[in-house]
Every structure is written in C-alpha cells, then in structure tokens.
Scaffold this active site. Structure first.
Site, short mmCIF file in Angstrom:
data_model
loop_
_atom_site.label_atom_id
_atom_site.label_comp_id
_atom_site.label_asym_id
_atom_site.label_seq_id
_atom_site.Cartn_x
_atom_site.Cartn_y
_atom_site.Cartn_z
N HIS A 220 0.87 -1.20 0.00
CA HIS A 220 0.00 0.00 0.00
C HIS A 220 0.89 1.24 0.00
O HIS A 220 1.71 1.37 -0.91
CB HIS A 220 -0.94 -0.09 1.21
CG HIS A 220 -2.05 0.90 1.29
ND1 HIS A 220 -2.40 1.75 0.27
CD2 HIS A 220 -2.91 1.17 2.31
CE1 HIS A 220 -3.43 2.49 0.64
NE2 HIS A 220 -3.76 2.18 1.88
N HIS A 259 -2.13 -2.31 -9.57
CA HIS A 259 -3.16 -1.70 -8.74
C HIS A 259 -4.38 -2.59 -8.76
O HIS A 259 -4.70 -3.20 -9.79
CB HIS A 259 -3.54 -0.31 -9.28
CG HIS A 259 -4.18 0.56 -8.25
ND1 HIS A 259 -5.52 0.46 -7.94
CD2 HIS A 259 -3.69 1.51 -7.43
CE1 HIS A 259 -5.81 1.34 -6.99
NE2 HIS A 259 -4.71 1.99 -6.66
N ASP A 313 2.64 5.62 -6.43
CA ASP A 313 3.90 5.56 -5.69
C ASP A 313 5.13 5.63 -6.58
O ASP A 313 6.23 5.92 -6.10
CB ASP A 313 3.95 4.28 -4.85
CG ASP A 313 2.96 4.35 -3.71
OD1 ASP A 313 1.99 3.58 -3.74
OD2 ASP A 313 3.12 5.22 -2.86
C1 SDX Z 1 -1.47 2.22 -3.31
O1 SDX Z 1 -6.16 0.75 -3.32
C2 SDX Z 1 -5.70 1.91 -3.54
O2 SDX Z 1 -6.39 2.81 -4.05
C3 SDX Z 1 -4.27 2.14 -3.09
C4 SDX Z 1 -3.66 3.48 -3.47
C5 SDX Z 1 -4.30 4.63 -2.73
O3 SDX Z 1 -4.24 5.76 -3.24
O4 SDX Z 1 -4.77 4.42 -1.57
O5 SDX Z 1 -3.79 3.66 -4.86
C6 SDX Z 1 -2.17 3.51 -3.09
O6 SDX Z 1 -1.41 1.43 -2.41
C7 SDX Z 1 -0.90 1.93 -4.66
C8 SDX Z 1 -0.27 0.53 -4.74
C9 SDX Z 1 1.13 0.57 -4.15
N1 SDX Z 1 1.68 -0.83 -4.07
C10 SDX Z 1 2.67 -1.21 -4.87
O7 SDX Z 1 3.15 -0.55 -5.76
C11 SDX Z 1 3.18 -2.61 -4.55
C12 SDX Z 1 3.37 -3.41 -5.83
N2 SDX Z 1 2.06 -3.68 -6.40
C13 SDX Z 1 1.43 -4.91 -6.09
O8 SDX Z 1 1.82 -5.67 -5.06
C14 SDX Z 1 0.00 -5.04 -6.57
O9 SDX Z 1 -0.08 -4.53 -7.82
C15 SDX Z 1 -1.08 -4.46 -5.68
C16 SDX Z 1 -0.97 -4.97 -4.30
C17 SDX Z 1 -1.01 -2.98 -5.67
C18 SDX Z 1 -2.42 -4.88 -6.23
O10 SDX Z 1 -2.39 -6.25 -6.28
P1 SDX Z 1 -3.66 -7.18 -6.54
O11 SDX Z 1 -4.80 -6.41 -7.09
O12 SDX Z 1 -3.91 -7.98 -5.32
O13 SDX Z 1 -3.12 -8.02 -7.73
P2 SDX Z 1 -2.38 -9.40 -7.57
O14 SDX Z 1 -1.37 -9.34 -6.46
O15 SDX Z 1 -3.41 -10.45 -7.51
O16 SDX Z 1 -1.56 -9.47 -8.94
C19 SDX Z 1 -2.21 -9.91 -10.13
C20 SDX Z 1 -1.07 -10.42 -11.02
C21 SDX Z 1 -0.16 -11.40 -10.28
O17 SDX Z 1 0.42 -12.22 -11.28
P3 SDX Z 1 -0.13 -13.74 -11.43
O18 SDX Z 1 0.03 -14.41 -10.08
O19 SDX Z 1 -1.59 -13.60 -11.84
O20 SDX Z 1 0.73 -14.33 -12.50
O21 SDX Z 1 -0.23 -9.31 -11.38
C22 SDX Z 1 1.07 -9.51 -10.84
C23 SDX Z 1 0.94 -10.53 -9.74
O22 SDX Z 1 2.14 -11.23 -9.56
N3 SDX Z 1 1.52 -8.23 -10.30
C24 SDX Z 1 2.78 -7.79 -10.36
C25 SDX Z 1 2.76 -6.53 -9.73
N4 SDX Z 1 1.53 -6.25 -9.30
C26 SDX Z 1 0.77 -7.32 -9.65
N5 SDX Z 1 3.90 -8.33 -10.90
C27 SDX Z 1 5.03 -7.61 -10.79
N6 SDX Z 1 5.10 -6.38 -10.18
C28 SDX Z 1 4.00 -5.83 -9.66
N7 SDX Z 1 4.07 -4.64 -9.08
#
Ligand code: SDX
Length: 376
Positions: A220, A259, A313
């Site tokens: 997050h 996201h 971010d």
């Molecule tokens: C914020 O919710 C909000 O509005 C949050 C926010 C706000 O203003 O409050 O926008 C702020 O928190 C932004 C997000 C910051 N976090 C990050 O940057 C951390 C990295 N991102 C991820 O961990 C991920 O993208 C999330 C947690 C943000 C969202 O994840 P989801 O929706 O749970 O998606 P998922 O983990 O199920 O991923 C789906 C697929 C997976 O691959 P498969 O298993 O299907 O093969 O996408 C891949 C993931 O591995 N994936 C990524 C990735 N994010 C998702 N692969 C590589 N790098 C990434 N960053």
C-alpha cells in the site's frame, strides 16, 4: 451470506461522495473534478474543503477554513516532549502511528463522535500531524523542534518546520501537488480500516491510528519507499532494463506498479511524472527520472497486457527525493495527505453508519470430541 471473496476483490463495501475512480480508463475525480485539474489549479487546503464539503469553497469559505486549519498547526501541550522520547532509531511510520494515537490523550473529549466532533478532531490531526513528523525528524538529527508558522500554508509550513528555512515557491508548489494527488482514493485498504474501526462508534484517533498502520504496508503506501530503494540500487540508467528483467525473472513485484483497481496508468502517476521530471531537472537528479522512465518502458513492454501500469507511488519517490525528503519520510508524507481522505470517510461513515461485520467461511471440522489431555 455471499460466498467467500479473497481480499474482498470487486466487493462494494461503502458509498462515498469524494473520489470516483474508473480503473479501466485510468480516471480519478474528487467530487467530479478530474485530478489533473485539481493538481494544476487547486491547493491542498482547497482540496480538503472540497472533499469534506462536496463542493469547492467560496473565497470567504476558503479563508475561514484556512484560518481554522492554521489554528490547528500547534501541537497540544506535552506532545513535543512526547515526540522527543521516541528512540532516534524508530521508523517514522511507527512514530506517526503512535503519536496520532497519543493525541487522544490530549483531547478533553476524545470519544465524541458526532459528525461535528469528528470534523473538529480531524482538522486538529490534519493540522498538527506535520509538526509531529517535522519534530521527530529534527529530534533524531539532534535538533530542536521548530514551532509552526501560521502565516504559511500547509505545505510551506511543513517544509519550514522540517528544514528550518522557508521553502521556495517551486518546492512549496511541488509538495502541495503531492498532497493534492494523495488526499483520497476510494475504499483503499487504509481507508477501509478507518471505516471499519469508526463503524463500532469507536473514536476518530483509533480509526486514524488503524489507517496509518495499514498504510505503512509495502503493498500500500509503503511502496514509495520501495521504489526509491530500487532506484538507488540500479547503478546507472543503462543497467535499469537488466535490473528489472532480473526481478521479473525472479517473479518479484516491482514496487510502484500494479493496482487492484487501475488497469491503465494511474492518473496520479501521470501528474507526478511531469512534476518529477521538472524537479529532477531543477535539482540535478535527472538520473532518477531517466531510470524511472526506462523502468516504465520495460514494464509497459512486459506487463501492459496484464494491466500492470505505474501507480501513484512510482513517481512520488523521485518527487519526494528532489524536494529533499529522506527516504523513510516518503510514506509519512502519504499519510499527512491521506488524513484528509481518511477523515472524510470517517465523517461519511458516522453520518450513515452500519457496523462492519462480514462473515467467515468455516473450513474446520464439526462435532469433534473433547479428548482428555492424558489421552492426546
Ligand atoms: C497504493 O487501493 C488503492 O487505491 C491504493 C492506493 C491509494 O491511493 O490508496 O492507490 C495507493 O497502495 C498503490 C499501490 C502501491 N503498491 C505497490 O506498488 C506494490 C506493488 N504492487 C502490487 O503488489 C500489486 O499490484 C497491488 C498490491 C497494488 C495490487 O495487487 P492485486 O490487485 O492484489 O493483484 P495481484 O497481487 O493479484 O496481482 C495480479 C497479477 C499477479 O500475477 P499472477 O500471479 O496472476 O501471475 O499481477 C502480478 C501478480 O504477480 N503483479 C505484479 C505486480 N503487481 C501485480 N507483478 C510484478 N510487479 C507488480 N508490481
């Protein structure tokens, strides 16, 4: 009961008048106004008024709101001493979560949670949280805290209390754009945490404390610090592609990308990219920007098909670095701004409350015997 949905993905658990997000189109509006228009034309103070009142203020209303916010800058008596007791090795997000919780003990009526009381407490926390962060950072550097200057706006006052000198117009504007773009974002995890807590008719301080605890998580708000660590580890722009490809090969998550809602570029990332480029040019940090841009191009090629794009971010890291903030203050900056959104949701929840109590799907045994301990 509905069936189990992991992470409540796709479940609507609240109504709000503040942020509208179109994840497919990569659109964000605060009370209908596109985030880009607010970033270009508004101030953080005006944006908070918009979020809390569902409309932009008149000139007189903005002056009155600004006056009330500035009257909230000063820490309650005893808080400055309390901040000084925090170990200099403490992580700033642990400090901020603890100090916001402690503010309840300096409030004569901490549990009052009428909408009016919640608004007043929210204004106090929003106003004095910058002084808490600035005082802690100066304390861990062996420096005395600097009292807030109520002649300055929210952003200029924070930078002044942190650095001991009035910031330039450009740095103040850059910080204000960061505050505007981070202020609210629907039912993100930390906002949900705040709503869940206040729905028991607990207090504003407990709800905000829960939200800060959620925000520090690397999935997050903590991601902006992860982005900076990644940029610092990449030795040069020409090594950026190999670095990211190695992470992808190891199936590691690239911080600042992806996201739950956006399946297009986060519009805040677009705003902060423009800001980061300008600041990087002005402060001699173009390597950070060019590394970031290269990473974005590689991720576009490798992951756009999966709907993984830069989020808020990704470019905030370069922006905060160029403003001169230490890496472990990046997520506290997110928190300073998001106190506005969290508070708005707390007020919305109190205005039309229903206790959050979802179900859990039981997957254990039934009618099990109690085996006496000497028989186990
Ligand atoms: C914020 O919710 C909000 O509005 C949050 C926010 C706000 O203003 O409050 O926008 C702020 O928190 C932004 C997000 C910051 N976090 C990050 O940057 C951390 C990295 N991102 C991820 O961990 C991920 O993208 C999330 C947690 C943000 C969202 O994840 P989801 O929706 O749970 O998606 P998922 O983990 O199920 O991923 C789906 C697929 C997976 O691959 P498969 O298993 O299907 O093969 O996408 C891949 C993931 O591995 N994936 C990524 C990735 N994010 C998702 N692969 C590589 N790098 C990434 N960053």
């Amino acid at each position: 009961m509905s069936s189990y949905v992991k992470g409540l993905e796709g479940i609507v658990a609240a109504q709000t008048k503040m942020s509208y997000i179109d994840g497919a189109a990569g659109k964000l509006e605060y009370v209908g106004i596109p985030i880009g228009d607010l970033a270009s034309n508004s101030t953080f103070e005006e944006t908070v008024f918009l979020l809390w009142n569902s409309r932009l203020p008149t000139k007189a209303e903005l002056e009155a709101f600004t006056k009330d916010l500035r009257a909230s800058y000063a820490l309650p008596k005893g808080m400055a001493e309390r901040v000084k007791t925090v170990p200099t090795t403490a992580e700033p997000m642990h400090m901020l979560r603890t100090m916001v919780s402690a503010l309840a003990m300096h409030d004569a009526d901490p549990n009052a949670n009428s909408v009016e009381a919640a608004r007043a407490k929210s204004l106090k926390v929003l106003g004095c949280a910058p002084a808490i962060v600035a005082a802690y950072d100066r304390s861990r550097r062996g420096l005395d805290a600097i009292a807030p200057d109520a002649s300055l706006g929210f952003s200029a006052n924070f930078l002044y209390m942190l650095n001991g000198e009035k910031p330039t117009e450009a740095m103040t504007r850059a910080f204000d754009i960061c505050m505007i773009t981070h202020a609210d974002h629907g039912l993100n995890n930390s906002t949900f945490a705040a709503r869940v807590v206040i729905s028991t008719l607990s207090d504003v301080y407990s709800a905000l404390t829960a939200a800060i605890g959620s925000l520090r998580g690397p999935l997050h708000g903590g991601a902006n610090e992860g982005v900076m660590k990644m940029l610092n580890e990449i030795p040069s722009v020409d090594k950026a592609e190999a670095y990211v490809m190695d992470m992808i090969a190891r199936k590691e998550r690239i911080m600042g990308f992806g996201h739950r809602v956006y399946k297009a570029k986060d519009p805040r990332a677009a705003e902060l990219m423009t800001l980061a480029k300008q600041l990087a040019e002005d402060t001699g940090n173009m390597d950070l920007y060019t590394k970031s841009h290269k990473i974005e191009q590689v991720m576009e090629r490798e992951y756009a098909a999966k709907g993984i794009y830069p989020n808020v971010d990704f470019y905030s890291a370069t922006t905060y670095h160029c403003i001169g903030l230490k890496l472990d203050l990046f997520t506290p900056m997110f928190a300073l701004s998001r106190i506005a959104g969290w508070s708005g949701h707390i007020i919305e929840q109190l205005a039309d409350n229903r206790l959050f109590r979802p179900g859990a799907e039981y997957t254990g045994p039934h009618d099990a015997p109690y085996t006496p301990i000497d028989k186990r």
